[in-house]
Design an enzyme around this catalytic site. Structure first.
Site, short mmCIF file in Angstrom:
data_model
loop_
_atom_site.label_atom_id
_atom_site.label_comp_id
_atom_site.label_asym_id
_atom_site.label_seq_id
_atom_site.Cartn_x
_atom_site.Cartn_y
_atom_site.Cartn_z
N LYS A 284 29.06 17.65 -42.79
CA LYS A 284 29.86 16.56 -42.25
C LYS A 284 30.67 15.93 -43.38
O LYS A 284 30.14 15.64 -44.44
CB LYS A 284 28.96 15.52 -41.59
CG LYS A 284 29.72 14.46 -40.78
CD LYS A 284 28.76 13.58 -40.00
CE LYS A 284 29.52 12.57 -39.15
NZ LYS A 284 28.61 11.72 -38.34
N GLU A 373 18.11 8.14 -25.01
CA GLU A 373 17.97 6.78 -24.47
C GLU A 373 16.85 6.69 -23.43
O GLU A 373 16.11 5.70 -23.38
CB GLU A 373 19.29 6.33 -23.84
CG GLU A 373 20.42 6.13 -24.84
CD GLU A 373 21.19 7.39 -25.15
OE1 GLU A 373 22.14 7.33 -25.96
OE2 GLU A 373 20.84 8.47 -24.59
N ARG A 401 22.49 5.37 -19.32
CA ARG A 401 21.84 6.68 -19.28
C ARG A 401 20.33 6.55 -19.04
O ARG A 401 19.69 7.53 -18.66
CB ARG A 401 22.09 7.43 -20.59
CG ARG A 401 23.53 7.38 -21.07
CD ARG A 401 23.75 8.23 -22.28
NE ARG A 401 23.95 9.62 -21.91
CZ ARG A 401 24.04 10.62 -22.77
NH1 ARG A 401 23.91 10.38 -24.06
NH2 ARG A 401 24.24 11.84 -22.36
#
Length: 636
Positions: A284, A373, A401
């Site tokens: 990244k 979640e 969610r």
């Protein structure tokens, strides 16, 4: 304008990209990476993720026939290079700007954005749906590619998609972008598993060499070899069993920054039917040293100086109020030091929620559960059954969610879990996938659930403090916005707030304004100018959406024939609706106007721009107040 290299300046679509010789792809990738770095330095936005997938992006558009072949990006933080290569280069400076390009793939923006994203872990399920539809329509030549990071792979939905895909003979390629990061470093067993794969390459090397050797003896030998594959796999390596057990052909790990090797392998994978997974190892922030070194900060660093790597911040001569998230992060530590039962939970957002402070100081009492979640909520419920007091911090948009878990696992059992909903309201540049517009409405209808929102940082502290004082309180939701508050000196002694009690901030005779949350500061801001115009406004901070302060509301409706409600949330079923329900149920007949978010998905822009669009920025509120006082409320 941003500088473009000699190859990139001539590319306006993947058709142009395909005109390059394969050997020219590395130069094109370097030019695209340079473009992204310069763009990020000037305009900000998501940064490290797109740098990390430059080669994957170029290889996919070079090899596959997009947009006929369907490409789905998971989350979409990493799709900037994709947008630049698919016809949006000349308008990319409008990215994340009001009325400009979305910061995420969006179907209405481009035919190359085949699926709108913003929340994680949706790509495999969506791409599988596309692949099955193509199969059903007889489009057997059509390819379907999902690009998903190892962070997004931690969510349950990703595994649901993998599980189903393995049972469908559909043409699906999952590209696993493995960089050990989401926004913060990844956690959990899957991270360890993928690390094991990247260090155990013997099986794939052995398989490739065996396949090439058998090919010299004809297709019959290769058929026999494929039957031997599972036995070979068990002997040589255990690493690929997870994906292959789900009936995926596993390929990799491969260097995700070797664009020529990627393109060659993807050409081969086009010829292999059924579900396949290509495991790419990437970095990244690849290509910009500061972003590689501190990947969390450089996920979305804002503007910066390219040469020094210094992030540019607006100068300020006076102390500034803290961000609400930092108030949460520091307050929970204070509370946890006094209450041994308090624990903190976040689904992969320790930096964004500032639970990172507790994780550093109390690592045995703060948990990052990955992008999960649903698990975060039910994990909190399990902790609560054993006397622990979880402060579960989830962004408002992501709490959607886990709504079933809030209802079924927490509220139905009346468990004492404190939900801290960060990023409530219109959050700005991230747009409709990230706005926290619905939580007042979806939380207030749940039995046993207390719903409150602070007007400032001191109120947030006191709500967090009060939430742990009340025994057997059941589930509690504390909702606050993104960004700074209004109070510089916020670290004051805790004060208990009585549940279900609002407060009158100012008396007035002409009109009553009932606000909830941070947006109530707009009323404080405009009161002096209204007073100069002779308009006497009463201002009430409701504090609690549920239970409503009925004593306060009775007093308001007995005193005032004109009432204005103000919320940074949806009007459909929101706080204003709750107040009108109370008024009707109790036989009052005041004239009430509600200000908040209309029944639309609001696009991206600075919060103040969006508040103005929705009609509740300070100036718009003044217009409404003056019209109501002058009896023109229905002409607004």
């Amino acid at each position: 304008m941003i500088r473009q290299g000699e190859l990139l300046r001539n590319i306006y679509s993947p058709k142009d990209l395909k005109k390059l010789n394969r050997d020219g792809l590395p130069q094109l990738c370097q030019e695209l990476r340079d473009y992204l770095i310069e763009y990020g330095s000037k305009y900000g936005g998501h940064f490290g993720a797109s740098l990390g997938v430059v080669e994957i992006t170029a290889a996919i558009h070079y090899v596959f026939n997009t947009p006929y072949d369907q490409l789905v990006w998971d989350v979409g933080h990493q799709a900037y290079g994709h947008k630049i290569l698919t016809g949006r280069k000349d308008v990319f400076h409008t990215n994340r700007k009001y009325k400009g390009l979305s910061g995420f793939p969006k179907r209405s923006e481009s035919e190359y954005d085949t699926f709108g994203v913003g929340h994680s872990s949706t790509s495999i399920s969506a791409t599988l749906g596309m692949a099955v539809a193509s199969r059903n329509k007889g489009e057997h030549d059509k390819q379907h590619i999902a690009v998903i990071g190892d962070g997004a792979m931690t969510a349950g939905l990703a595994f649901e998609g993998l599980n189903h895909a393995g049972s469908e003979n559909a043409n699906l390629l999952v590209v696993l972008n493995d960089n050990c990061m989401s926004i913060d470093p990844n956690v959990g067993a899957l991270k360890k598993y993928l690390t094991e794969i990247t260090t155990t390459q013997y099986y794939n090397r052995f398989r490739d060499e065996l396949w090439n050797l058998l090919g010299k003896f004809g297709s019959g030998a290769q058929t026999m070899g494929s039957k031997m594959e599972s036995a070979v796999k068990a002997v040589v390596s255990k690493s690929s069993n997870l994906f292959e057990a789900l009936n995926f052909r596993y390929f990799g790990p491969i260097d995700g920054h070797d664009v020529i090797a990627l393109a060659k392998l993807m050409e081969d994978l086009k010829e292999i039917p059924g579900p396949k997974l290509l495991h790419c190892v990437t970095v990244k922030g690849k290509g910009y040293a500061p972003a590689e070194k501190d990947q969390t900060i450089w996920h979305a660093p804002g503007q910066f100086d390219i040469e020094s790597g210094e992030r540019i911040k607006a100068p300020s001569s006076t102390p500034e109020p803290p961000k609400y998230q930092d108030v949460f992060g520091k307050t929970i530590i204070e509370l946890a030091k006094k209450n041994k039962d308090i624990v903190g939970i976040t689904p992969a957002m320790p930096s964004g929620s500032s639970l990172k402070f507790m994780m550093e100081e109390m690592p045995d009492r703060a948990y990052d559960v990955g992008i999960a979640e649903q698990h975060a909520v039910t994990f909190s419920a399990g902790l609560a059954t054993q006397g622990q007091l979880p402060y579960c911090n989830i962004y408002s948009t992501f709490m959607q969610r886990a709504y079933d878990q809030v209802v079924h696992d927490v509220a139905t059992q009346n468990l004492h879990v404190v939900f801290c909903l960060d990023r409530g309201g219109l959050v700005g540049d991230d747009g409709p996938t990230h706005h926290g517009t619905l939580d007042y409405a979806y939380m207030r209808c749940v039995p046993n659930l207390t719903v409150m929102a602070p007007m400032n940082e001191v109120e947030l502290r006191n709500m967090m403090y009060s939430a742990q004082l009340k025994k057997n309180a059941g589930p509690i939701s504390i909702r606050y916005p993104r960004g700074q508050g209004v109070t510089v000196e916020w670290e004051k002694p805790f004060e208990e707030i009585e549940f279900g009690k609002g407060r009158m901030l100012k008396e007035g005779k002409d009109i009553a304004v009932i606000s909830i949350g941070h947006v109530g500061n707009y009323i404080t801001e405009i009161l002096p100018s209204l007073e100069k115009e002779g308009i006497d406004v009463a201002h009430y901070d409701l504090r609690f959406v549920k239970p409503l302060d009925e004593v306060l509301l009775h007093d308001i409706f007995k005193r005032h024939l004109k009432v204005l409600t103000l919320e940074n949330g949806c009007l459909q079923g929101g706080v204003g609706s709750a107040i009108i329900e109370f008024m009707t149920d109790n036989g009052y007949s005041s004239k009430v106007k509600r200000l908040g978010i209309p029944d639309n998905f609001i696009e991206h822009g600075k919060p103040i721009e969006l508040h103005k669009e929705c009609g509740y920025d300070p100036e718009s509120i003044k217009v409404v107040v003056k019209a109501m006082v002058s009896q023109k409320e229905f002409a607004i």
